[in-house]
Design a protein around this motif. Structure first.
Motif, mmCIF file in Angstrom:
data_model
loop_
_atom_site.group_PDB
_atom_site.id
_atom_site.type_symbol
_atom_site.label_atom_id
_atom_site.label_comp_id
_atom_site.label_asym_id
_atom_site.label_seq_id
_atom_site.Cartn_x
_atom_site.Cartn_y
_atom_site.Cartn_z
ATOM 1 N N GLU A 207 0.827 -1.211 0.000
ATOM 2 C CA GLU A 207 0.000 0.000 0.000
ATOM 3 C C GLU A 207 0.862 1.261 0.000
ATOM 4 O OE1 GLU A 207 -2.327 -3.384 1.629
ATOM 5 O OE2 GLU A 207 -0.383 -2.502 2.157
ATOM 6 N N ARG A 208 1.912 1.259 0.805
ATOM 7 C CA ARG A 208 2.770 2.447 0.889
ATOM 8 C C ARG A 208 3.610 2.597 -0.387
ATOM 9 N NH1 ARG A 208 5.363 2.548 6.916
ATOM 10 N NH2 ARG A 208 5.901 4.694 6.312
ATOM 11 N N LEU A 209 4.040 1.494 -0.958
ATOM 12 C CA LEU A 209 4.793 1.567 -2.207
ATOM 13 C C LEU A 209 3.891 2.052 -3.342
ATOM 14 C CD1 LEU A 209 7.546 1.147 -3.473
ATOM 15 C CD2 LEU A 209 6.976 -1.258 -3.838
ATOM 16 N N GLU A 210 2.666 1.579 -3.356
ATOM 17 C CA GLU A 210 1.700 2.031 -4.355
ATOM 18 C C GLU A 210 1.454 3.534 -4.228
ATOM 19 O OE1 GLU A 210 -2.423 0.152 -5.804
ATOM 20 O OE2 GLU A 210 -2.546 0.995 -3.783
ATOM 21 N N ALA A 211 1.382 4.015 -2.997
ATOM 22 C CA ALA A 211 1.103 5.435 -2.770
ATOM 23 C C ALA A 211 2.227 6.330 -3.287
ATOM 24 C CB ALA A 211 0.869 5.690 -1.280
ATOM 25 N N VAL A 212 3.487 5.941 -3.056
ATOM 26 C CA VAL A 212 4.582 6.790 -3.549
ATOM 27 C C VAL A 212 4.655 6.737 -5.070
ATOM 28 C CG1 VAL A 212 5.939 6.657 -1.417
ATOM 29 C CG2 VAL A 212 6.356 4.986 -3.231
ATOM 30 N N ILE A 213 4.307 5.581 -5.654
ATOM 31 C CA ILE A 213 4.289 5.478 -7.116
ATOM 32 C C ILE A 213 3.267 6.435 -7.701
ATOM 33 C CG2 ILE A 213 3.666 3.971 -9.048
ATOM 34 C CD1 ILE A 213 4.936 1.654 -7.481
ATOM 35 N N ASN A 214 2.061 6.402 -7.170
ATOM 36 C CA ASN A 214 0.996 7.267 -7.689
ATOM 37 C C ASN A 214 1.331 8.743 -7.495
ATOM 38 O OD1 ASN A 214 -0.642 5.141 -8.569
ATOM 39 N ND2 ASN A 214 -1.639 4.930 -6.579
ATOM 40 N N GLU A 215 1.928 9.064 -6.358
ATOM 41 C CA GLU A 215 2.293 10.459 -6.088
ATOM 42 C C GLU A 215 3.404 10.916 -7.039
ATOM 43 O OE1 GLU A 215 1.855 13.960 -3.418
ATOM 44 O OE2 GLU A 215 0.638 12.246 -4.047
ATOM 45 N N ALA A 216 4.358 10.034 -7.306
ATOM 46 C CA ALA A 216 5.450 10.388 -8.226
ATOM 47 C C ALA A 216 4.922 10.625 -9.641
ATOM 48 C CB ALA A 216 6.503 9.290 -8.233
ATOM 49 N N VAL A 217 3.954 9.830 -10.052
ATOM 50 C CA VAL A 217 3.334 10.016 -11.368
ATOM 51 C C VAL A 217 2.712 11.410 -11.460
ATOM 52 C CG1 VAL A 217 1.415 9.279 -12.831
ATOM 53 C CG2 VAL A 217 2.939 7.569 -11.822
ATOM 54 N N GLU A 218 2.026 11.788 -10.389
ATOM 55 C CA GLU A 218 1.357 13.093 -10.386
ATOM 56 C C GLU A 218 2.362 14.245 -10.309
ATOM 57 O OE1 GLU A 218 -1.515 15.753 -7.465
ATOM 58 O OE2 GLU A 218 -1.541 13.568 -7.282
ATOM 59 N N LYS A 219 3.304 14.167 -9.364
ATOM 60 C CA LYS A 219 4.218 15.285 -9.130
ATOM 61 C C LYS A 219 5.192 15.490 -10.289
ATOM 62 C CE LYS A 219 2.698 16.349 -5.007
ATOM 63 N NZ LYS A 219 1.946 17.623 -4.782
ATOM 64 N N SER A 220 5.508 14.432 -11.007
ATOM 65 C CA SER A 220 6.472 14.540 -12.111
ATOM 66 C C SER A 220 5.823 14.904 -13.431
ATOM 67 C CB SER A 220 7.225 13.220 -12.273
ATOM 68 O OG SER A 220 6.336 12.198 -12.734
ATOM 69 N N ASN A 221 4.485 14.969 -13.429
ATOM 70 C CA ASN A 221 3.751 15.209 -14.679
ATOM 71 C C ASN A 221 4.064 14.100 -15.685
ATOM 72 O OD1 ASN A 221 1.861 16.775 -16.072
ATOM 73 N ND2 ASN A 221 3.442 17.961 -17.124
ATOM 74 N N TRP A 222 4.094 12.874 -15.164
ATOM 75 C CA TRP A 222 4.491 11.702 -15.957
ATOM 76 C C TRP A 222 3.657 11.580 -17.235
ATOM 77 C CZ3 TRP A 222 8.224 8.121 -16.248
ATOM 78 C CH2 TRP A 222 7.983 6.949 -16.973
ATOM 79 N N GLY A 223 4.378 11.444 -18.357
ATOM 80 C CA GLY A 223 3.709 11.244 -19.648
ATOM 81 C C GLY A 223 3.093 12.490 -20.228
ATOM 82 N N LYS A 224 3.260 13.651 -19.553
ATOM 83 C CA LYS A 224 2.637 14.885 -20.043
ATOM 84 C C LYS A 224 3.668 15.988 -20.268
ATOM 85 C CE LYS A 224 -1.590 13.771 -17.477
ATOM 86 N NZ LYS A 224 -2.519 14.198 -16.389
#
Length: 714
Positions: free
Chosen positions: A547-564
């Motif tokens: 759960e905690r690993l999933e949370a940092v992954i999702n947050e990194a996707v958002e904060k890095s503007n992943w794919g955008k």
């Protein structure tokens, strides 16, 4: 927050009355591990304060001195650990003075800087110490007023009652010393923290920027001599004989002598000692095979291809999974030896006399080192005192204490106080290096799912991997096996920042990107899907939280503007768990003159409550840059047992202009703190490698990157 059930009794919480000038000193056991033989003093006026390694001192004027117990290597514990005490003590940080404590093996069981564990282990005991101290002071004030302690409140070291009467800590400190230690203390709810969670400046910053003596290399003692040591020029050599006539003829040289297979030159200055050492004429012989990098490469590849493995974990049946697979992906990843290259070279002071052994210097393992020196000198450990200085870098090199042992042996022979100081060449040529490692990873794919995973490791002098077999993707893949093979070399190896995981994260996270490409699935979604298989697991071997690993992954996707990001920016992703902390990183790479350049790294961490955000950000930024720099450029080769890099003219480090921006984000929660000095390093290199693959189409599987592909870097 509920009252804590763990009591602090007289064995783990000793207090005494004033020193000169008045006040109270309270010694405490940081980790609730006070040994039974430690007994409270009956006559507190005769208490020997050196018997304790952590203290709170409260003066009559209300000023508080907190003695920081753990070694400070730049990770910030000399600031953050006292913050925990000050928070529960309820004093203003402006009224706190922090002093480095000394070694005390009777009271403390983990006075170590290593593994990013200091705050994690000290979180509750240190807060209990502060809270218990506060309660004693409140009880003393309540007794003065003739009221129940529950009618009192505290703010910034001032105790108040409902009548509006006030007493400062300094006014009741002597009365508090006469009271019993409370058996139950109530710790603050995190929402009430005033110091924890605030940016606090490093307590040594003024001394550092003004050049005040803080480090081992700064230590001076009247009459002290300086020792420079000649060591075997190649790993595997022994000393046969030497001619010291020219060295002894130099002005300022006091003595030259052999100890073991080494030669010590003692002089009135470091420069004289180092120059005299160069004039020694020594003859060496080979005691064993003198190894070269080519030898190591062949040995490790042969180990990977062989069947002499130790299995650390085996789930399911990987043989069956691979036989039934629709396809199999297999890759091999390689990393070299790495030196530590601490800014402050190894050094230590020793004064060995018939009555005592006094040691002063930068060391990550003071207790272990003191015990080793006691054994070497055949002395009682009670004869040995060890004072810790601030360290100009450690990264694992200062865990081993070989340089401190040298100092003690030389002083014992010379019967004089001496300081051993390595030159940079000494430091690199006689290091305890990060071992060379090769990984072979195989994955079985069946019906668009990963059905088998086999990790094989071949390493030089590194067979202590234990818990890494229970990190991700353990538990996420039904058929999973981790095997290790080890070659025992005469080249000394040991811990290097984020031991074991520093290269494994690169290998596995690079592999998962390529696995996603092979399966034609989203790279991040592949990781998230695998994590779903671990949720709700009853396997107690699993070290990470899905759960905690999933949370940092999702947050990194958002904060890095992943794919955008814009079309000229290429991104690489990596996520890893180590040192009890979950981290996800995204690297942004652009092509400049046909060469990939790392411009930015977004790092998201779940390390629980962040004690000192300012220090925490510094640790993360440093870890990311360290990971990228060594992956890009770090390389130490050997020729017939001799390291081929001896200084920074032929050992490449990352340069200021090459460092990317590091953007740090912490997951906010009220979970107890976990490690922070090391976890940001392992995933950094994989994020960069994956971004380079996106930018160039070339997959890097070997460190350093700069040597991995001429097509990329020219």
């Amino acid at each position: 927050m509920k009252s804590q059930k763990k009591n602090i009794d007289r064995r783990s919480f000793l207090r005494t009355s004033a020193l000169a000038g008045g006040g109270m000193i309270i010694g405490f056991n940081l980790f609730n591990a006070c040994k039974p033989k430690v007994k409270p003093a009956i006559d507190i006026s005769k208490l020997n304060f050196n018997d304790f390694n952590g203290f709170i001192k409260i003066a009559d004027n209300g000023m508080v001195t907190i003695f920081a117990p753990n070694p400070e290597i730049g990770q910030g514990v000399k600031t953050s650990m006292p913050m925990l005490i000050a928070e529960e003590l309820d004093v203003s940080w402006d009224n706190v003075h922090v002093v480095q404590g000394g070694l005390d093996m009777d009271v403390f069981q983990r006075q170590v800087a290593g593994g990013s564990q200091s705050i994690r282990h000290g979180w509750e005991p240190l807060r209990q110490t502060g809270a218990t101290t506060k309660q004693m002071l409140v009880n003393a004030a309540a007794a003065k007023w003739g009221i129940d302690a529950k009618e009192c409140s505290v703010e910034n070291g001032i105790i108040s009652n409902k009548k509006g009467e006030k007493l400062g800590y300094g006014e009741v400190v002597l009365d508090a010393a006469k009271l019993e230690v409370p058996k139950d203390v109530k710790l603050k709810d995190p929402k009430d923290f005033k110091i924890i969670g605030q940016d606090v400046q490093n307590v040594d910053v003024d001394e550092i920027i003004t050049g005040k003596p803080l480090f081992g290399i700064d230590f001076k003692r009247e009459g002290m001599l300086y020792a420079s040591v000649m060591r075997p020029p190649a790993f595997g050599q022994k000393l046969v004989s030497f001619d010291d006539a020219e060295a002894k003829s130099k002005e300022g040289v006091v003595d030259v002598f052999q100890f073991g297979d080494k030669i010590a030159v003692l002089a009135t200055s470091t420069w004289i000692a180092m120059q005299a050492k160069k004039s020694l004429k020594a003859i060496w012989k080979e005691d064993t095979t003198l190894e070269s990098t080519e030898d190591h490469d062949k040995i490790l590849f042969d180990l990977l291809a062989g069947n002499k493995f130790e299995t650390l974990r085996k789930d399911g049946d990987i043989s069956k999974a691979f036989k039934e697979a629709d396809s199999v992906l297999e890759r091999t990843y390689e990393s070299p030896f790495l030196p530590h290259n601490c800014l402050e070279p190894m050094n230590f002071f020793a004064d060995v006399t018939d009555k005592k052994v006094e040691l002063v210097g930068p060391i990550q393992t003071p207790a272990g080192t003191a015990n080793r020196i006691a054994k070497e000198l055949e002395r009682d450990i009670k004869d040995i005192s060890l004072e810790m200085t601030r360290m100009g870098g450690g990264f694992g090199r200062r865990l081993y204490g070989d340089f401190a042992i040298e100092a003690a042996l030389i002083s014992n022979i010379a019967k004089k106080p001496i300081q051993v100081l390595f030159s940079r060449e000494d430091d690199m040529a006689d290091g305890i290096y990060k071992p060379a490692i090769k990984y072979k990873i195989s994955a079985a794919i069946k019906d668009s799912k990963v059905t088998g995973y086999h990790l094989k490791e071949a390493a030089i002098n590194s067979n202590m991997y234990g818990l890494i077999s229970n990190f991700f993707p353990a538990g996420a893949i039904e058929n999973y096996q981790v095997d290790i093979a080890n070659y025992k070399s005469n080249i000394t190896t040991g811990a290097w920042r984020a031991p074991y995981t520093n290269f494994l994260a690169f290998a596995e996270q690079s592999f998962f990107d390529e696995l996603a490409e092979t399966m034609d699935v989203d790279k991040i979604q592949l990781r998230l899907d695998l994590l779903q298989n671990v949720k709700g697991t009853t396997d107690e071997r699993i070290q990470y939280s899905p759960e905690r690993l999933e949370a940092v992954i999702n947050e990194a996707v958002e904060k890095s503007n992943w794919g955008k990001v814009d079309k000229n920016t290429y991104q690489g992703f990596s996520a890893y768990y180590c040192h009890n902390t979950h981290v996800a990183e995204v690297a942004d790479v652009v092509m400049e003159a046909g060469v990939p350049v790392v411009k930015k790294v977004t790092c998201v961490l779940d390390c629980g409550i962040v004690v000192n955000p300012l220090g925490a950000r510094n640790q993360v930024e440093g870890g990311v840059l360290d990971g990228i720099g060594h992956a890009m450029y770090g390389n130490l080769e050997f020729k017939d047992g001799v390291p081929q890099s001896t200084n920074f003219h032929n050992y490449r480090l990352v340069r200021m202009k090459e460092t990317p921006k590091v953007e740090v984000h912490f997951i906010k929660n009220e979970i107890a703190p976990t490690g922070l000095g090391e976890p940001a390093l392992p995933p950094a290199s994989a994020a960069v490698a994956n971004a380079i693959k996106a930018a160039t189409g070339i997959r890097i599987t070997k460190q350093p990157f700069i040597n991995a592909s001429e097509k990329i870097f020219g």
